[in-house]
Enzyme design. Structure first.
Site, PDB file in Angstrom:
ATOM      1  N   LYS A 195      13.832 -23.343  17.091  1.00 14.90           N
ATOM      2  CA  LYS A 195      14.654 -24.102  18.042  1.00 14.90           C
ATOM      3  C   LYS A 195      15.214 -25.324  17.330  1.00 14.90           C
ATOM      4  O   LYS A 195      14.468 -26.166  16.856  1.00 14.90           O
ATOM      5  CB  LYS A 195      13.818 -24.524  19.248  1.00 14.90           C
ATOM      6  CG  LYS A 195      14.523 -25.488  20.198  1.00 14.90           C
ATOM      7  CD  LYS A 195      13.573 -26.025  21.262  1.00 14.90           C
ATOM      8  CE  LYS A 195      14.207 -27.155  22.069  1.00 14.90           C
ATOM      9  NZ  LYS A 195      13.257 -27.746  23.044  1.00 14.90           N
ATOM     10  N   ASP A 200      18.610 -33.690  22.760  1.00 14.33           N
ATOM     11  CA  ASP A 200      18.405 -33.106  24.087  1.00 14.33           C
ATOM     12  C   ASP A 200      18.421 -34.200  25.146  1.00 14.33           C
ATOM     13  O   ASP A 200      17.444 -34.918  25.333  1.00 14.33           O
ATOM     14  CB  ASP A 200      17.075 -32.350  24.131  1.00 14.33           C
ATOM     15  CG  ASP A 200      16.845 -31.674  25.474  1.00 14.33           C
ATOM     16  OD1 ASP A 200      17.826 -31.539  26.244  1.00 14.33           O
ATOM     17  OD2 ASP A 200      15.705 -31.280  25.745  1.00 14.33           O
ATOM     18  N   LYS A 207      17.147 -36.266  31.488  1.00 17.70           N
ATOM     19  CA  LYS A 207      15.864 -36.911  31.225  1.00 17.70           C
ATOM     20  C   LYS A 207      15.950 -38.407  31.517  1.00 17.70           C
ATOM     21  O   LYS A 207      17.002 -39.020  31.354  1.00 17.70           O
ATOM     22  CB  LYS A 207      15.471 -36.740  29.748  1.00 17.70           C
ATOM     23  CG  LYS A 207      15.217 -35.330  29.286  1.00 17.70           C
ATOM     24  CD  LYS A 207      14.919 -35.310  27.792  1.00 17.70           C
ATOM     25  CE  LYS A 207      14.725 -33.914  27.247  1.00 17.70           C
ATOM     26  NZ  LYS A 207      13.453 -33.323  27.673  1.00 17.70           N
ATOM     27  N   ASP A 218      13.998 -32.875  18.743  1.00 21.01           N
ATOM     28  CA  ASP A 218      13.875 -31.602  19.453  1.00 21.01           C
ATOM     29  C   ASP A 218      14.275 -30.414  18.589  1.00 21.01           C
ATOM     30  O   ASP A 218      14.267 -29.275  19.058  1.00 21.01           O
ATOM     31  CB  ASP A 218      14.710 -31.633  20.741  1.00 21.01           C
ATOM     32  CG  ASP A 218      14.151 -30.729  21.826  1.00 21.01           C
ATOM     33  OD1 ASP A 218      12.942 -30.424  21.782  1.00 21.01           O
ATOM     34  OD2 ASP A 218      14.918 -30.319  22.717  1.00 21.01           O
ATOM     35  N   GLU A 279      16.255 -25.789  28.110  1.00 18.16           N
ATOM     36  CA  GLU A 279      17.306 -25.159  27.314  1.00 18.16           C
ATOM     37  C   GLU A 279      16.785 -24.491  26.058  1.00 18.16           C
ATOM     38  O   GLU A 279      17.413 -23.571  25.528  1.00 18.16           O
ATOM     39  CB  GLU A 279      18.378 -26.197  26.950  1.00 18.16           C
ATOM     40  CG  GLU A 279      18.136 -27.024  25.697  1.00 18.16           C
ATOM     41  CD  GLU A 279      16.883 -27.893  25.766  1.00 18.16           C
ATOM     42  OE1 GLU A 279      16.287 -28.154  24.702  1.00 18.16           O
ATOM     43  OE2 GLU A 279      16.504 -28.314  26.880  1.00 18.16           O
ATOM     44  N   ARG A 281      14.335 -22.464  25.454  1.00 20.29           N
ATOM     45  CA  ARG A 281      14.070 -21.027  25.603  1.00 20.29           C
ATOM     46  C   ARG A 281      15.364 -20.230  25.691  1.00 20.29           C
ATOM     47  O   ARG A 281      15.407 -19.065  25.295  1.00 20.29           O
ATOM     48  CB  ARG A 281      13.193 -20.796  26.827  1.00 20.29           C
ATOM     49  CG  ARG A 281      13.809 -21.154  28.156  1.00 20.29           C
ATOM     50  CD  ARG A 281      12.795 -21.353  29.264  1.00 20.29           C
ATOM     51  NE  ARG A 281      12.016 -22.579  29.061  1.00 20.29           N
ATOM     52  CZ  ARG A 281      11.020 -22.964  29.842  1.00 20.29           C
ATOM     53  NH1 ARG A 281      10.674 -22.226  30.884  1.00 20.29           N
ATOM     54  NH2 ARG A 281      10.363 -24.087  29.604  1.00 20.29           N
TER      55      ARG A 281
END
Length: 427
Positions: A195, A200, A207, A218, A279, A281
Site C-alpha cells: 500500500k 491520506d 480525518k 501511509d 481506501e 484495501r
C-alpha cells in the site's frame, strides 16, 4: 566534527553510585553499556537513544563484544529524523560488515522514505525511488512497468484509479519483476504487494488533525516490501519475485470519490464505498488481483491498513493475518530469527462475510455489528486473492511509524519488518 565519544560494552554491573538499574555509566574514557544477558539488544538500543538525547552526535563503538546485531541495535536507537550522526564502527569480519552495510543502506532507505514529507514524495516519486533502490542492488536482473492516471482506468485498475483521481498527482501502479534466472518463463516464487498512499486525508470521510498529521507515512507498507525485496537480494535471493506497489494520494476535490460509489474490479467483485478513509484495501485489491494472476507460491501484502491493529498491538508489533497456519508459522519463525516483533491476530471465514452491502457484493468497511476492524479488513482483502486459504500473508504494519519518541525509538519510521520478510523469501 568533534572527537568521537567511545562506547564500550561490559557484562559487569555499573558502579552502585549510578543506581541499581543503571544500564550505562560515564567515565573519563567514554560511556560503558552494562549488559545483563536478558535483553542485550534492547538495552543497547535504549541506551543509544539516551546517548542521542544527550546531544552526542559522534561516537566510536569500541572494545570487545560488538557484532553486526549489536551495532545495528545501537544504530536503530541512535538514528533520528533531524541532524546528522556519525558512528565509527568496530572491526567486524567481512560477512558481518557486509550484513551491517546492507542494513544501513536499505533499512535506512525505508525509514528515510517513510519520513519524507508528502509534498516531496508523491505516487510517482515513490514508485521511482523503489525502482532506483532495487536496480541498485539487482542491476539488469530487474524489469518494471509503471502505469499511471487514466491508463489505470483503461486497464481496469479501478480501485487505485478511484482512490487516486481526487489528487492532481496521478495514481501509479509499479509492477517490478526481479528475475535472477535469466528465463522469461521461470515460475514466480513470490509476489509482494504494498500500500503506497503517499498522503491520506481520509477523503470525504475526513480525518481529524490528530489522526491526519502522520499520514505522510501511509505508504509504509510499500516502502517495507520494497526494502524487503532489496534486502533479500543482498542476501542472495535466487528466485523470481514480483513487486506491486499501489501508489496514490487520498484527497478531497471535485473529482474525488464519494460515499455510495460502487467500484467494479477485474475479478468481477463489486464494492460499495461507505468510508473513503478505508481506501488502502481498495488500492491493495488491484495489486492482489495482479499477484494472484502470477500463480506464485506465496503472496505477502503489507499495509498501514487499520487503526484497529494499533489499538490491539500498539506501535510495538506488526499484525499478521493468514488462513495458512504453516506459512504464518514460517513468518513468525523468521521474525524471531531477525529479532523483529510480529503478532498473529484472528482471521476466519466468517470475517469474509462481515462486510455487508445493500447495493454491492462487498462494503469497504465493516458495520457497527462487526467491530473486529483489522480482521474484517483482512477478510476484505481475501476476496481478491484467488487461493486465499494457502500461500497468502497479510501484514497490517502497526509498528511502521511512531508519532512521538519512546525509550528505544526516535519519532518517525522504524524500518521493522524488512528483515523478517527478506528472511522468509530466502529461507
Amino acid at each position: 566534527m568533534t572527537e568521537a565519544m567511545k562506547i564500550t560494552l561490559s557484562t559487569q554491573p555499573a558502579d552502585a553510585r549510578w543506581g541499581e538499574k543503571a544500564t550505562y555509566s560515564i567515565n573519563n574514557d567514554g560511556i560503558t553499556l552494562h549488559l545483563n544477558g536478558a535483553d542485550d539488544l534492547g538495552l543497547i538500543q535504549r541506551a543509544a537513544r539516551k546517548i542521542d538525547g544527550l546531544g552526542i552526535k559522534h561516537v566510536q563503538l569500541s572494545g570487545e563484544g560488538w557484532d553486526a546485531d549489536r551495532c545495528w541495535a545501537f544504530w536503530q536507537g541512535y538514528k533520528g529524523p533531524k541532524g546528522t550522526r556519525k558512528v565509527e564502527w568496530p572491526d567486524l569480519d567481512d560477512a558481518q560488515r557486509q550484513e551491517l552495510d546492507n542494513r544501513l543502506m536499505i533499512i535506512d532507505w525505508v525509514r528515510d522514505t517513510i519520513n519524507a514529507p508528502a509534498e516531496e514524495l508523491g505516487p510517482s516519486q515513490l514508485a521511482q525511488r523503489a525502482v532506483d533502490l532495487i536496480s541498485n542492488v539487482a542491476g539488469d536482473r530487474v524489469t518494471y512497468r509503471i502505469t499511471k492516471g487514466e491508463d489505470l482506468r483503461e486497464q481496469g485498475y479501478m480501485g487505485l484509479h478511484t482512490v487516486g483521481r481526487g489528487s492532481e498527482r496521478s495514481p501509479v501502479l509499479l509492477a517490478l519483476d526481479y528475475n535472477p534466472t535469466g528465463d522469461k518463463e521461470a515460475p514466480v516464487y513470490a509476489c509482494l504487494v504494498g500500500k503506497g498512499i503517499t498522503f491520506d486525508s481520509g477523503g470525504y470521510s475526513i480525518k481529524q488533525t490528530a489522526f491526519m498529521d502522520s499520514m505522510k507515512s501511509d505508504m509504509g507498507g510499500a516502502a517495507t516490501v520494497t526494502g524487503a525485496l532489496a534486502f533479500a537480494i543482498t542476501r542472495g535471493l535466487n528466485k523470481r519475485v514480483k513487486l506491486f506497489l499501489c501508489c496514490a494520494d487520498n484527497l478531497i476535490s471535485g473529482n474525488a470519490f464519494k460515499l455510495g460509489d460502487i467500484i467494479t474490479y477485474r475479478n468481477g467483485k463489486k464494492v460499495e464505498v461507505m468510508n473513503t478513509d478505508a481506501e488502502g484495501r481498495l488500492v491493495l485489491a488491484d495489486g492482489l488481483i495482479d499477484a494472484s494472476a502470477q500463480k506464485p507460491e506465496m503472496i505477502i501484502d503489507a499495509a498501514t491498513l487499520t487503526g484497529a491493529a494499533k489499538t490491539a498491538l500498539g506501535n510495538d508489533y506488526h499484525a499478521l493475518f493468514s488462513f495458512d497456519d504453516a506459512l504464518a508459522g514460517r513468518l513468525l519463525a523468521s521474525a524471531s530469527q531477525e529479532n523483529e516483533p510480529f503478532w498473529r491476530l484472528p482471521l476466519a471465514e466468517f470475517h469474509r462475510s462481515q462486510l455487508p452491502s445493500n447495493f454491492a457484493e462487498l462494503n469497504n468497511t465493516g458495520s457497527a455489528a462487526y467491530p473486529a476492524g483489522a480482521s474484517t479488513a483482512a477478510g476484505f482483502l481475501s476476496h481478491f486473492v484467488e487461493n486465499y486459504q494457502q500461500g497468502w500473508l497479510h501484514i497490517d504494519c502497526s509498528a511502521t511509524y511512531r508519532k512521538a519518541p519512546v525509550e528505544q525509538w526516535s519519532a518517525g519510521a522504524t524500518g521493522l519488518g524488512v528483515r523478517t520478510i527478506a528472511n522468509l523469501l530466502t529461507a
